[in-house]
Write an enzyme that holds these catalytic residues in place. Structure first.
Site, PDB file in Angstrom:
ATOM      1  N   SER A  88       0.872  -1.185   0.000  1.00  0.00           N
ATOM      2  CA  SER A  88       0.000   0.000   0.000  1.00  0.00           C
ATOM      3  C   SER A  88       0.900   1.223   0.000  1.00  0.00           C
ATOM      4  CB  SER A  88      -0.868  -0.009   1.262  1.00  0.00           C
ATOM      5  OG  SER A  88      -1.436   1.273   1.481  1.00  0.00           O
ATOM      6  N   TYR A 114      -2.678  -1.101  10.392  1.00  0.00           N
ATOM      7  CA  TYR A 114      -2.605  -1.305   8.931  1.00  0.00           C
ATOM      8  C   TYR A 114      -1.272  -0.784   8.378  1.00  0.00           C
ATOM      9  CZ  TYR A 114      -4.143  -1.153   4.016  1.00  0.00           C
ATOM     10  OH  TYR A 114      -4.259  -1.334   2.656  1.00  0.00           O
TER      11      TYR A 114
HETATM   12  P1  NAD Z   1     -11.345  -6.105  -0.452  1.00  0.00           P
HETATM   13  O1  NAD Z   1     -11.904  -5.974   0.922  1.00  0.00           O
HETATM   14  O2  NAD Z   1     -12.226  -5.951  -1.621  1.00  0.00           O
HETATM   15  O3  NAD Z   1     -10.563  -7.483  -0.588  1.00  0.00           O
HETATM   16  C1  NAD Z   1      -9.831  -8.066   0.456  1.00  0.00           C
HETATM   17  C2  NAD Z   1      -9.874  -9.569   0.279  1.00  0.00           C
HETATM   18  O4  NAD Z   1      -9.077 -10.202   1.297  1.00  0.00           O
HETATM   19  C3  NAD Z   1     -11.297 -10.121   0.420  1.00  0.00           C
HETATM   20  O5  NAD Z   1     -11.504 -11.096  -0.570  1.00  0.00           O
HETATM   21  C4  NAD Z   1     -11.268 -10.733   1.806  1.00  0.00           C
HETATM   22  O6  NAD Z   1     -12.223 -11.756   1.978  1.00  0.00           O
HETATM   23  C5  NAD Z   1      -9.851 -11.273   1.811  1.00  0.00           C
HETATM   24  N1  NAD Z   1      -9.408 -11.676   3.147  1.00  0.00           N
HETATM   25  C6  NAD Z   1      -9.502 -10.969   4.314  1.00  0.00           C
HETATM   26  N2  NAD Z   1      -9.039 -11.720   5.323  1.00  0.00           N
HETATM   27  C7  NAD Z   1      -8.632 -12.901   4.781  1.00  0.00           C
HETATM   28  C8  NAD Z   1      -8.070 -14.087   5.328  1.00  0.00           C
HETATM   29  N3  NAD Z   1      -7.834 -14.210   6.640  1.00  0.00           N
HETATM   30  N4  NAD Z   1      -7.763 -15.111   4.476  1.00  0.00           N
HETATM   31  C9  NAD Z   1      -8.011 -15.009   3.164  1.00  0.00           C
HETATM   32  N5  NAD Z   1      -8.558 -13.918   2.595  1.00  0.00           N
HETATM   33  C10 NAD Z   1      -8.867 -12.884   3.406  1.00  0.00           C
HETATM   34  O7  NAD Z   1     -10.182  -5.015  -0.499  1.00  0.00           O
HETATM   35  P2  NAD Z   1      -9.089  -4.685  -1.636  1.00  0.00           P
HETATM   36  O8  NAD Z   1      -9.020  -3.228  -1.707  1.00  0.00           O
HETATM   37  O9  NAD Z   1      -9.316  -5.475  -2.869  1.00  0.00           O
HETATM   38  O10 NAD Z   1      -7.762  -5.170  -0.889  1.00  0.00           O
HETATM   39  C11 NAD Z   1      -6.843  -6.098  -1.455  1.00  0.00           C
HETATM   40  C12 NAD Z   1      -5.438  -5.748  -0.990  1.00  0.00           C
HETATM   41  O11 NAD Z   1      -5.072  -4.464  -1.519  1.00  0.00           O
HETATM   42  C13 NAD Z   1      -5.288  -5.636   0.532  1.00  0.00           C
HETATM   43  O12 NAD Z   1      -4.042  -6.200   0.915  1.00  0.00           O
HETATM   44  C14 NAD Z   1      -5.286  -4.137   0.765  1.00  0.00           C
HETATM   45  O13 NAD Z   1      -4.592  -3.783   1.938  1.00  0.00           O
HETATM   46  C15 NAD Z   1      -4.564  -3.672  -0.492  1.00  0.00           C
HETATM   47  N6  NAD Z   1      -4.770  -2.252  -0.800  1.00  0.00           N
HETATM   48  C16 NAD Z   1      -6.002  -1.780  -1.162  1.00  0.00           C
HETATM   49  C17 NAD Z   1      -6.130  -0.425  -1.451  1.00  0.00           C
HETATM   50  C18 NAD Z   1      -7.442   0.187  -1.869  1.00  0.00           C
HETATM   51  O14 NAD Z   1      -7.507   1.418  -1.999  1.00  0.00           O
HETATM   52  N7  NAD Z   1      -8.475  -0.582  -2.139  1.00  0.00           N
HETATM   53  C19 NAD Z   1      -5.040   0.433  -1.348  1.00  0.00           C
HETATM   54  C20 NAD Z   1      -3.808  -0.088  -0.961  1.00  0.00           C
HETATM   55  C21 NAD Z   1      -3.682  -1.441  -0.684  1.00  0.00           C
END
Ligand code: NAD
Length: 287
Positions: free
Chosen positions: A172, A185
């Site tokens: 991130s 986080y």
């Molecule tokens: P999201 O909530 O749509 O997806 C997160 C996924 O992780 C979901 O499918 C959830 O069920 C899964 N998950 C959570 N706990 C879990 C576990 N214990 N075992 C297996 N799966 C698990 O959110 P996203 O935005 O798609 O996030 C994906 C990644 O991207 C994350 O690591 C997040 O920190 C990172 N990220 C997202 C953003 C953003 O702006 N959306 C920015 C920076 C980083």
């Protein structure tokens, strides 16, 4: 001043035009954690379109995971959904063992699963802290370790890839930008940065490539509050010089390229895919 804001919540989805994907991952076997939502879902689908067989990991939401696997299979590659909590060592081991048994090996791991549990630092419970660290950081450790073990066992297969395996850690911008109210986080993402670099250094001599992608603000369920109303979106855009929110496909395309041999000399890097969020936009007119 009129601001051209093609990604505002009321507008159609923003981002680059869709182009026909090339089969840069043909014959490779990929595992995407947290692949039934957001960035993981888009990445799993894009890997499939690029020719990889894909394991769709999920922890809750079997129906959405099965739907992602079904969509990937429609493209003519193999895919199945697998339920496992990435913070549980036995479940992670069983997930990799099944993948090796069913698909033969692992070429690509997208260490994507992640969560937030926000609190003011003085109100943050140990449970809040552990909930985030155990998925975001320990989960990435457990999955990367199983993947690297398999890469070392198998070695390079030149007809598949010039690397013995690739791990992409979903970090991130908060591996660099401090984030008050989200200390758990930000600490997890800072930890991912040094884990990624340390293991990239350790296994590069084995032709294993380990890198990170650091997304900025991407339109997914994890951060709905930051983009789903016009006011929230406008305030978010103060942080994004490129003046649009990121779409999951922006990250998915980067992941496909980074996993492919076209990125063969990238080792231990973090690619910031953030519309300029890490460029200190608050300084734009303060010179
Ligand atoms: P999201 O909530 O749509 O997806 C997160 C996924 O992780 C979901 O499918 C959830 O069920 C899964 N998950 C959570 N706990 C879990 C576990 N214990 N075992 C297996 N799966 C698990 O959110 P996203 O935005 O798609 O996030 C994906 C990644 O991207 C994350 O690591 C997040 O920190 C990172 N990220 C997202 C953003 C953003 O702006 N959306 C920015 C920076 C980083």
């Amino acid at each position: 001043m009129t601001v051209n804001n093609p990604g505002a919540p009321t507008e159609p989805r923003s981002g680059a035009p869709v182009v026909e994907p090339r089969q840069v991952l043909r014959g490779q076997k990929a595992l995407v954690t947290g692949a039934n939502s957001g960035i993981g879902k888009a990445t799993a689908i894009a890997l499939g379109q690029a020719g990889a067989d894909v394991v769709v990991n999920y922890v809750t939401g079997e129906d959405s995971a099965e739907a992602v696997a079904e969509e990937i299979r429609r493209g003519g590659v193999r895919s199945y959904a697998h339920c496992a909590d990435v913070s549980n060592e036995d479940q992670v081991k069983a997930m990799f063992a099944r993948m090796v048994a069913e698909l033969g090996t692992v070429d690509i791991l997208i260490n994507n699963a992640g969560r937030q549990k926000d609190a003011r630092f003085v109100d943050m419970t140990l449970a809040d802290w552990n909930a985030v660290i155990s998925v975001n950081l320990t989960g990435q450790f457990l999955c990367a370790r199983e993947a690297v073990r398999e890469f070392l066992r198998r070695g390079v297969v030149p007809s598949v890839s010039c690397a013995a395996g690739k791990v992409i850690c979903m970090s991130s911008v908060h591996e660099r930008i401090p984030w008050g109210g989200h200390a758990n986080y930000a600490a997890s993402k800072g930890g991912i940065m040094m884990m990624m670099k340390s293991i990239a250094q350790e296994f590069a001599p084995h032709r294993i490539r380990i890198n990170s992608i650091a997304p900025g603000a991407i339109r997914t369920p994890i951060n709905t509050a930051a983009w789903s109303t016009p006011e929230a979106y406008r305030s978010l855009m103060m942080l994004v010089p490129y003046n649009r929110i990121g779409e999951p496909e922006d990250i998915a395309r980067t992941a496909v390229w980074l996993a492919s041999d076209e990125a063969d000399y990238l080792v231990g890097a973090t690619l910031f895919v953030d519309g300029g969020m890490t460029l200190y936009p608050g300084f734009t007119e303060n010179g």
